[in-house]
Design an enzyme around this catalytic site. Structure first.
Site, PDB file in Angstrom:
ATOM      1  N   ASN A 134     -89.965  49.696  47.934  1.00  0.00           N
ATOM      2  CA  ASN A 134     -88.934  48.696  48.278  1.00  0.00           C
ATOM      3  C   ASN A 134     -87.582  48.962  47.623  1.00  0.00           C
ATOM      4  O   ASN A 134     -86.543  48.733  48.235  1.00  0.00           O
ATOM      5  CB  ASN A 134     -89.439  47.280  47.993  1.00  0.00           C
ATOM      6  CG  ASN A 134     -89.708  47.033  46.536  1.00  0.00           C
ATOM      7  OD1 ASN A 134     -90.200  47.909  45.831  1.00  0.00           O
ATOM      8  ND2 ASN A 134     -89.382  45.860  46.067  1.00  0.00           N
TER       9      ASN A 134
ATOM     10  N   GLY B 177     -96.085  48.224  41.928  1.00  0.00           N
ATOM     11  CA  GLY B 177     -96.600  48.202  43.297  1.00  0.00           C
ATOM     12  C   GLY B 177     -97.428  46.956  43.519  1.00  0.00           C
ATOM     13  O   GLY B 177     -97.246  45.937  42.837  1.00  0.00           O
TER      14      GLY B 177
ATOM     15  N   THR C 275    -103.532  47.561  44.179  1.00  0.00           N
ATOM     16  CA  THR C 275    -103.415  48.922  43.639  1.00  0.00           C
ATOM     17  C   THR C 275    -103.439  48.883  42.111  1.00  0.00           C
ATOM     18  O   THR C 275    -104.074  49.719  41.468  1.00  0.00           O
ATOM     19  CB  THR C 275    -102.117  49.602  44.131  1.00  0.00           C
ATOM     20  OG1 THR C 275    -101.972  49.369  45.527  1.00  0.00           O
ATOM     21  CG2 THR C 275    -102.134  51.089  43.867  1.00  0.00           C
TER      22      THR C 275
ATOM     23  N   GLU D 199     -96.562  46.452  36.944  1.00  0.00           N
ATOM     24  CA  GLU D 199     -95.630  45.469  37.524  1.00  0.00           C
ATOM     25  C   GLU D 199     -96.070  45.244  38.956  1.00  0.00           C
ATOM     26  O   GLU D 199     -95.948  46.148  39.783  1.00  0.00           O
ATOM     27  CB  GLU D 199     -94.193  46.001  37.484  1.00  0.00           C
ATOM     28  CG  GLU D 199     -93.671  46.328  36.095  1.00  0.00           C
ATOM     29  CD  GLU D 199     -93.523  45.102  35.211  1.00  0.00           C
ATOM     30  OE1 GLU D 199     -93.507  43.979  35.733  1.00  0.00           O
ATOM     31  OE2 GLU D 199     -93.450  45.284  33.989  1.00  0.00           O
TER      32      GLU D 199
ATOM     33  N   CYS E  47     -89.325  42.386  45.063  1.00  0.00           N
ATOM     34  CA  CYS E  47     -90.417  41.640  44.423  1.00  0.00           C
ATOM     35  C   CYS E  47     -89.904  40.326  43.845  1.00  0.00           C
ATOM     36  O   CYS E  47     -90.680  39.422  43.592  1.00  0.00           O
ATOM     37  CB  CYS E  47     -91.047  42.492  43.333  1.00  0.00           C
ATOM     38  SG  CYS E  47     -89.826  43.104  42.169  1.00  0.00           S
TER      39      CYS E  47
ATOM     40  N   GLU F 296     -91.238  45.835  30.958  1.00  0.00           N
ATOM     41  CA  GLU F 296     -90.289  46.940  31.008  1.00  0.00           C
ATOM     42  C   GLU F 296     -88.958  46.420  30.469  1.00  0.00           C
ATOM     43  O   GLU F 296     -88.804  45.241  30.196  1.00  0.00           O
ATOM     44  CB  GLU F 296     -90.139  47.412  32.457  1.00  0.00           C
ATOM     45  CG  GLU F 296     -91.454  47.936  33.030  1.00  0.00           C
ATOM     46  CD  GLU F 296     -91.306  48.561  34.405  1.00  0.00           C
ATOM     47  OE1 GLU F 296     -90.417  48.134  35.161  1.00  0.00           O
ATOM     48  OE2 GLU F 296     -92.084  49.477  34.709  1.00  0.00           O
TER      49      GLU F 296
HETATM   50  P1  NAD Z   1     -98.564  49.974  46.740  1.00  0.00           P
HETATM   51  O1  NAD Z   1     -99.372  49.386  45.645  1.00  0.00           O
HETATM   52  O2  NAD Z   1     -99.202  50.163  48.059  1.00  0.00           O
HETATM   53  O3  NAD Z   1     -98.018  51.419  46.327  1.00  0.00           O
HETATM   54  C1  NAD Z   1     -97.264  51.626  45.144  1.00  0.00           C
HETATM   55  C2  NAD Z   1     -97.437  53.057  44.688  1.00  0.00           C
HETATM   56  O4  NAD Z   1     -98.783  53.250  44.266  1.00  0.00           O
HETATM   57  C3  NAD Z   1     -97.192  54.086  45.789  1.00  0.00           C
HETATM   58  O5  NAD Z   1     -96.521  55.198  45.232  1.00  0.00           O
HETATM   59  C4  NAD Z   1     -98.595  54.454  46.220  1.00  0.00           C
HETATM   60  O6  NAD Z   1     -98.700  55.727  46.795  1.00  0.00           O
HETATM   61  C5  NAD Z   1     -99.331  54.405  44.886  1.00  0.00           C
HETATM   62  N1  NAD Z   1    -100.793  54.251  44.973  1.00  0.00           N
HETATM   63  C6  NAD Z   1    -101.525  53.720  45.974  1.00  0.00           C
HETATM   64  N2  NAD Z   1    -102.845  53.784  45.675  1.00  0.00           N
HETATM   65  C7  NAD Z   1    -102.946  54.348  44.447  1.00  0.00           C
HETATM   66  C8  NAD Z   1    -104.040  54.671  43.585  1.00  0.00           C
HETATM   67  N3  NAD Z   1    -105.297  54.426  43.923  1.00  0.00           N
HETATM   68  N4  NAD Z   1    -103.757  55.235  42.396  1.00  0.00           N
HETATM   69  C9  NAD Z   1    -102.484  55.475  42.013  1.00  0.00           C
HETATM   70  N5  NAD Z   1    -101.405  55.213  42.799  1.00  0.00           N
HETATM   71  C10 NAD Z   1    -101.635  54.640  43.995  1.00  0.00           C
HETATM   72  O7  NAD Z   1     -97.264  49.078  46.840  1.00  0.00           O
HETATM   73  P2  NAD Z   1     -96.085  49.196  47.903  1.00  0.00           P
HETATM   74  O8  NAD Z   1     -96.583  48.670  49.214  1.00  0.00           O
HETATM   75  O9  NAD Z   1     -95.469  50.537  47.816  1.00  0.00           O
HETATM   76  O10 NAD Z   1     -95.000  48.177  47.283  1.00  0.00           O
HETATM   77  C11 NAD Z   1     -94.985  46.801  47.552  1.00  0.00           C
HETATM   78  C12 NAD Z   1     -95.608  46.028  46.423  1.00  0.00           C
HETATM   79  O11 NAD Z   1     -94.946  46.310  45.202  1.00  0.00           O
HETATM   80  C13 NAD Z   1     -95.495  44.531  46.593  1.00  0.00           C
HETATM   81  O12 NAD Z   1     -96.721  43.936  46.261  1.00  0.00           O
HETATM   82  C14 NAD Z   1     -94.423  44.129  45.604  1.00  0.00           C
HETATM   83  O13 NAD Z   1     -94.496  42.799  45.137  1.00  0.00           O
HETATM   84  C15 NAD Z   1     -94.676  45.097  44.512  1.00  0.00           C
HETATM   85  N6  NAD Z   1     -93.514  45.247  43.650  1.00  0.00           N
HETATM   86  C16 NAD Z   1     -93.557  44.710  42.396  1.00  0.00           C
HETATM   87  C17 NAD Z   1     -92.451  44.820  41.559  1.00  0.00           C
HETATM   88  C18 NAD Z   1     -92.453  44.247  40.168  1.00  0.00           C
HETATM   89  O14 NAD Z   1     -91.543  44.556  39.408  1.00  0.00           O
HETATM   90  N7  NAD Z   1     -93.427  43.444  39.784  1.00  0.00           N
HETATM   91  C19 NAD Z   1     -91.310  45.496  42.012  1.00  0.00           C
HETATM   92  C20 NAD Z   1     -91.312  46.018  43.298  1.00  0.00           C
HETATM   93  C21 NAD Z   1     -92.428  45.902  44.110  1.00  0.00           C
END
Ligand code: NAD
Length: 484
Positions: A153, A229, A233, A251, A285, A464
Site C-alpha cells: 500500500n 502486512g 500473514t 505491524e 493502514c 517502529e
Molecule cells: P500481506 O500480509 O499479504 O503481505 C505483506 C508482505 O508479506 C508481502 O511482501 C508478502 O509477499 C509477504 N508474505 C506473504 N506471506 C508470507 C509468509 N508466509 N512469510 C513471509 N512473508 C510473507 O499484506 P498486503 O496485502 O501486502 O498489505 C495489506 C495489509 O497490510 C493490510 O492488512 C494492512 O492493514 C496492513 N498494513 C499495516 C500497516 C501497519 O503499519 N500496521 C501498514 C501498512 C499496511
C-alpha cells in the site's frame, strides 16, 4: 512479452536474475494489464542474499557512525534527485495518483533515510551506577542480518521505514518488497548500485511470500524480522520465527475508528475526514473506516460528507490532477466489492458510491471503485469488524462518550484512532481509554518520526520509529564492573 521491463533482484551490489530464471507478471492497476516482470525468486536466491549480507557485515558494522550516516544521506539525496521517476513508478505499480506519490510517499522515503542518518549520530546508551559497589553500562550492538518484509500500500515509504534504521544500527539487510508493487525497490537497488553503496549491505529479493518471505523468516542467519502486512500473514510469520527466538516486529491490520463530537471544529473535521477515509483509495493502514458521529450533528455531517465524497474525482492516476486512483489489484477490487455487497446484505444503505467505475480512455479496464459511504449498520456486524482496506467507510450516530468508546474498542484491532473535539479534558480522557497504538486529536496522519509507531491487540507487536527502532535492530548487552 519481450518489450516488458524485467525487474531484477539486487544482491551483493549488483542487479541479478533469479537463479531459477522464472518471472511473475506485474500489473498496472490503472489499465488492468501486465507491464513488467518480477523475479519469481526462491530460497536459493535468499541464500545468495544472506551470503552477501554476511560478507558485508563486518566492515559495515565496524564503520564509524559518521561514515554510515553519510551513506544514508547519499541514499536520501539520490531518491530526492529522482523524485519524479520514483513517483511515477510507484503510481504505475500501485494505482495511486502520481501527485500523492510525489507529495507524500516518496518525500517520506527521503525523510526516513535522513531521519535515521541523523538519529544514529545521537544514539546513546545507558549506564547505571551502583553506589560504592560498581557500575553497569549497556552496549547496543548490531544484530547481524535484518530481514525486512513490506506490503503494497505504501511500497517505498514502509520499506525504507525498516531498512533505514536497520542499516543505521549497523546491520546488513535482506529485504523483500511486496510482489504486487516491486518497482520502487528495484529503482532503489539501482540507485545503490549507482552510488556504490558497499556491496551486500542492502539486498532485495523479489518474489512471493511463501517462496521468498518465508525463507527469510526461517533462515538461521537472519536474526530479526521486521514485517508490515496483514494480520494473518503476521500470525504465520510469528509461528515460524518465534520458535527460532528471532526478534520480531509485526505491524498488522486495522479497523480504525473516527470519533466526531458535536463540539469539534466542523470545517476542519469535515475536510480531514474526507482525506482520512479515502486517501490512497482508503488503502492506508491508518485510514479511518468506522466513523462515529455525535447525534446532534449526525444529519448535517451525513449531508455534507456525502456531498464532498460524491464530488471526489476518480480517474487516471498518471494525471497530475487526479485525487483518487485505482485499487491495487483485480483480486483486491473483488474483495472490496464483496464487502460492499455484504454491507447491504447486513442491512446497510449505500449513501454514496458502491460501484466499480470504468473510466474512459486508457483506464477503461482498470480497477477503480467509487468512494463509498454506508449507514444503517450495527457496530458489531462483519462489515464493521473486518478489515476491508479500500474506499469504503461506514457512518453511525452515538449519544454518549461511554457508548462510542465501547464501539471504538469492539474490534480485534487497535492501530489508530482519530478524535474530534474542542474539549481538552475529554480529548485526554478518551485518548487514555482507547485501545489503540496511535490517537490523533483534531488531526490525522501528523507524524513526528521520533515517536513510537505501532498497534495493539491484533494490529501488531513491537514499535517502529525513533530510538525504539534503533533499539529493535540492536542487542543490548550489559557490562557490570565491580569496584576492586
Ligand atoms: P500481506 O500480509 O499479504 O503481505 C505483506 C508482505 O508479506 C508481502 O511482501 C508478502 O509477499 C509477504 N508474505 C506473504 N506471506 C508470507 C509468509 N508466509 N512469510 C513471509 N512473508 C510473507 O499484506 P498486503 O496485502 O501486502 O498489505 C495489506 C495489509 O497490510 C493490510 O492488512 C494492512 O492493514 C496492513 N498494513 C499495516 C500497516 C501497519 O503499519 N500496521 C501498514 C501498512 C499496511
Amino acid at each position: 512479452m519481450n518489450h516488458l521491463l524485467k525487474i531484477s533482484n539486487f544482491i551483493g551490489g549488483k542487479s541479478v536474475e533469479p537463479l531459477s530464471g522464472k518471472y511473475l507478471d506485474n500489473y498496472e492497476p490503472a489499465i488492468g494489464q501486465v507491464y513488467s516482470l518480477i523475479p519469481d525468486s526462491d530460497a536459493n536466491d535468499v541464500q545468495l542474499a544472506v551470503d552477501a549480507a554476511l560478507k558485508a557485515f563486518p566492515s559495515w558494522s565496524a564503520m564509524s557512525n559518521d561514515d554510515r550516516s553519510e551513506w544514508l544521506i547519499k541514499i536520501a539525496q539520490g531518491i530526492e534527485d529522482r523524485l519524479d521517476e520514483f513517483a511515477e513508478a510507484e503510481s504505475r505499480d500501485n494505482g495511486k495518483p502520481v501527485s500523492l506519490a510525489k507529495s507524500v510517499d516518496i518525500p517520506r522515503a527521503v525523510s526516513n533515510f535522513r531521519f535515521f542518518a541523523h538519529a544514529l549520530t545521537h544514539f546513546s546508551s545507558e549506564s547505571h551506577f551502583m553506589q560504592g559497589i560498581g557500575i553497569n553500562y549497556t552496549l547496543r550492538q548490531p544484530i547481524g542480518i535484518a530481514g525486512c518484509i513490506s506490503p503494497w500500500n505504501l511500497p517505498l515509504y514502509l520499506l525504507t521505514w525498516k531498512i533505514a534504521p536497520a542499516l543505521a544500527a549497523g546491520n546488513t539487510v535482506v529485504a523483500k518488497p511486496s510482489e504486487v508493487t516491486p518497482f520502487t525497490a528495484y529503482l532503489l537497488g539501482k540507485l545503490c548500485e549507482d552510488i556504490q553503496l558497499p556491496q551486500g549491505v542492502l539486498n532485495f529479493v523479489h518474489g512471493t511470500g511463501p517462496q521468498v518471505g518465508e525463507p527469510i523468516c526461517i533462515h538461521p542467519e537472519i536474526k530479526a524480522i521486521s514485517f508490515t502486512g496483514g494480520t494473518a500473514t503476521g500470525r504465520r510469520i510469528a509461528s515460524v520465527a518465534a520458535p527460532m527466538f528471532k526478534k520480531l516486529s509485526l505491524e498488522l491490520g486495522g479497523k480504525n475508528p473516527n470519533i466526531i463530537f458535536a463540539d469539534c471544529n466542523y470545517a476542519e473535521m469535515l475536510a480531514t475526514t474526507v482525506r482520512s477515509s479515502f486517501s490512497n483509495q482508503g488503502q492506508i493502514c491508518l485510514c479511518g473506516s468506522r466513523i462515529f458521529v455525535e447525534r446532534p450533528i449526525y444529519e448535517k455531517f451525513k449531508a455534507d460528507f456525502v456531498a464532498k465524497v460524491s464530488a471526489l474525482k476518480v480517474g487516471d492516476p498518471a494525471n497530475e490532477n487526479t485525487k483518487t486512483g485505482a485499487v491495487v489489484s483485480e483480486s483486491h477490487m473483488q474483495k472490496v466489492l464483496s464487502y460492499i455487497q455484504l454491507a447491504q446484505d447486513e442491512g446497510g444503505k449505500v449513501l454514496a458510491g458502491g460501484q466499480r467505475i470504468y473510466p474512459e480512455g486508457r483506464c477503461k479496464d482498470g480497477w477503480f471503485i467509487e468512494p463509498t459511504i454506508i449507514e444503517g449498520l450495527s457496530h458489531d456486524c462483519r462489515t464493521n469488524q473486518e478489515e476491508i482496506f479500500g474506499p469504503v467507510v461506514t457512518i453511525m450516530p452515538f449519544d454518549t462518550e461511554e457508548e462510542v468508546l465501547s464501539y471504538a474498542n469492539s474490534t480485534i484491532y487497535g492501530l489508530a484512532t482519530t478524535v474530534w473535539t474542542e474539549n481538552l479534558t475529554r480529548a485526554h480522557r478518551v485518548a487514555e481509554r482507547l485501545e489503540s497504538g496511535i490517537v490523533w486529536v483534531n488531526c490525522w496522519l501528523l507524524r513526528d518520526l521520533r515517536t513510537p509507531f505501532g498497534g495493539v491487540k491484533n494490529s501488531g507487536v513491537g514499535r517502529e520509529g525513533g530510538m525504539e527502532a534503533l533499539h529493535f535492530f540492536t542487542e543490548a548487552k550489559n557490562v557490570c564492573i565491580k569496584y576492586q
